[in-house]
Design a protein around this motif. Structure first.
Motif, short mmCIF file in Angstrom:
data_model
loop_
_atom_site.label_atom_id
_atom_site.label_comp_id
_atom_site.label_asym_id
_atom_site.label_seq_id
_atom_site.Cartn_x
_atom_site.Cartn_y
_atom_site.Cartn_z
N VAL A 7 4.69 1.85 -16.24
CA VAL A 7 5.91 1.47 -15.54
C VAL A 7 5.46 0.10 -14.93
O VAL A 7 4.35 -0.51 -15.35
N TYR A 8 6.67 -0.71 -14.99
CA TYR A 8 6.27 -2.12 -14.53
C TYR A 8 6.58 -2.20 -12.91
O TYR A 8 7.14 -1.31 -12.26
N CYS A 9 5.61 -2.91 -12.36
CA CYS A 9 5.66 -3.22 -11.02
C CYS A 9 5.88 -4.72 -10.89
O CYS A 9 5.45 -5.57 -11.55
N PRO A 10 6.88 -5.34 -10.11
CA PRO A 10 7.74 -4.58 -8.94
C PRO A 10 8.73 -3.76 -9.70
O PRO A 10 8.95 -3.79 -10.97
N THR A 26 0.89 -1.38 -4.61
CA THR A 26 1.56 0.02 -4.62
C THR A 26 0.94 0.91 -5.66
O THR A 26 0.46 0.50 -6.73
N VAL A 27 0.66 2.18 -5.50
CA VAL A 27 0.21 3.22 -6.14
C VAL A 27 1.39 4.08 -6.92
O VAL A 27 2.17 4.45 -6.08
N MET A 52 11.82 -2.15 -4.92
CA MET A 52 11.57 -3.52 -5.00
C MET A 52 12.51 -4.33 -5.81
O MET A 52 13.07 -3.55 -6.90
N THR A 53 12.61 -5.74 -5.70
CA THR A 53 13.36 -6.16 -6.51
C THR A 53 12.73 -7.43 -7.17
O THR A 53 11.69 -7.85 -6.46
N LEU A 54 13.14 -7.81 -8.40
CA LEU A 54 12.17 -9.10 -8.76
C LEU A 54 12.14 -10.32 -8.02
O LEU A 54 11.17 -10.85 -7.86
N TRP A 55 13.37 -10.69 -7.44
CA TRP A 55 13.30 -12.17 -6.73
C TRP A 55 12.50 -12.13 -5.70
O TRP A 55 12.23 -13.26 -5.15
N ASN A 56 12.10 -11.16 -4.90
CA ASN A 56 11.45 -11.10 -3.69
C ASN A 56 9.98 -10.74 -3.70
O ASN A 56 9.39 -10.31 -2.81
N SER A 57 9.37 -10.50 -4.86
CA SER A 57 8.19 -10.04 -4.92
C SER A 57 7.21 -10.72 -6.14
O SER A 57 7.43 -12.01 -6.23
N HIS A 58 6.28 -10.13 -6.62
CA HIS A 58 5.29 -11.06 -7.44
C HIS A 58 5.73 -10.68 -8.88
O HIS A 58 6.81 -10.32 -9.31
N ASN A 103 1.03 -1.19 0.04
CA ASN A 103 0.08 -0.14 -0.08
C ASN A 103 1.06 1.12 -0.14
O ASN A 103 0.26 2.35 0.59
N ALA A 104 1.99 0.93 -0.68
CA ALA A 104 2.89 2.33 -0.61
C ALA A 104 2.57 3.35 -1.81
O ALA A 104 1.84 2.68 -2.63
N THR A 105 2.66 4.35 -1.92
CA THR A 105 2.61 5.21 -2.97
C THR A 105 3.97 5.68 -3.50
O THR A 105 4.88 6.27 -2.82
N VAL A 106 4.04 5.73 -4.92
CA VAL A 106 5.41 6.14 -5.52
C VAL A 106 5.26 7.18 -6.56
O VAL A 106 4.23 6.98 -7.39
#
Length: 67
Positions: free
Chosen positions: A19-22, A54-55, A28-34, A3-6
């Motif tokens: 943009v891409y998330c993560p 994340t917004v 964020m890093t790709l290895w520890n996220s979705h 629930n972060a805002t960037v």
């Protein structure tokens, strides 16, 4: 869920206005996220990741002028 805002500058968006998330912009890093997901920020000025909440939004006064 984070629930972060960037806040983004127009230069942070790709040529399609997204943009891409993560994202490293959100510490964020790709290895520890979705899985990687594309978010269209330019259309409405912000987009929310369906995985982590994340917004990503354009900073006030920023405008995207894509091609």
């Amino acid at each position: 869920m984070t629930n972060a805002t960037v806040e983004l500058l127009a230069k942070d968006l790709n040529h399609q206005g997204g943009v891409y998330c993560p994202s490293p912009l959100a510490d964020m890093t790709l290895w520890n996220s979705h899985p990687k997901v594309y978010l269209d920020v330019a259309r409405s000025g912000q987009a929310k990741c369906p995985y982590c909440g994340t917004v990503y939004k354009l900073k006030e006064g920023e405008h995207f002028h894509g091609h």
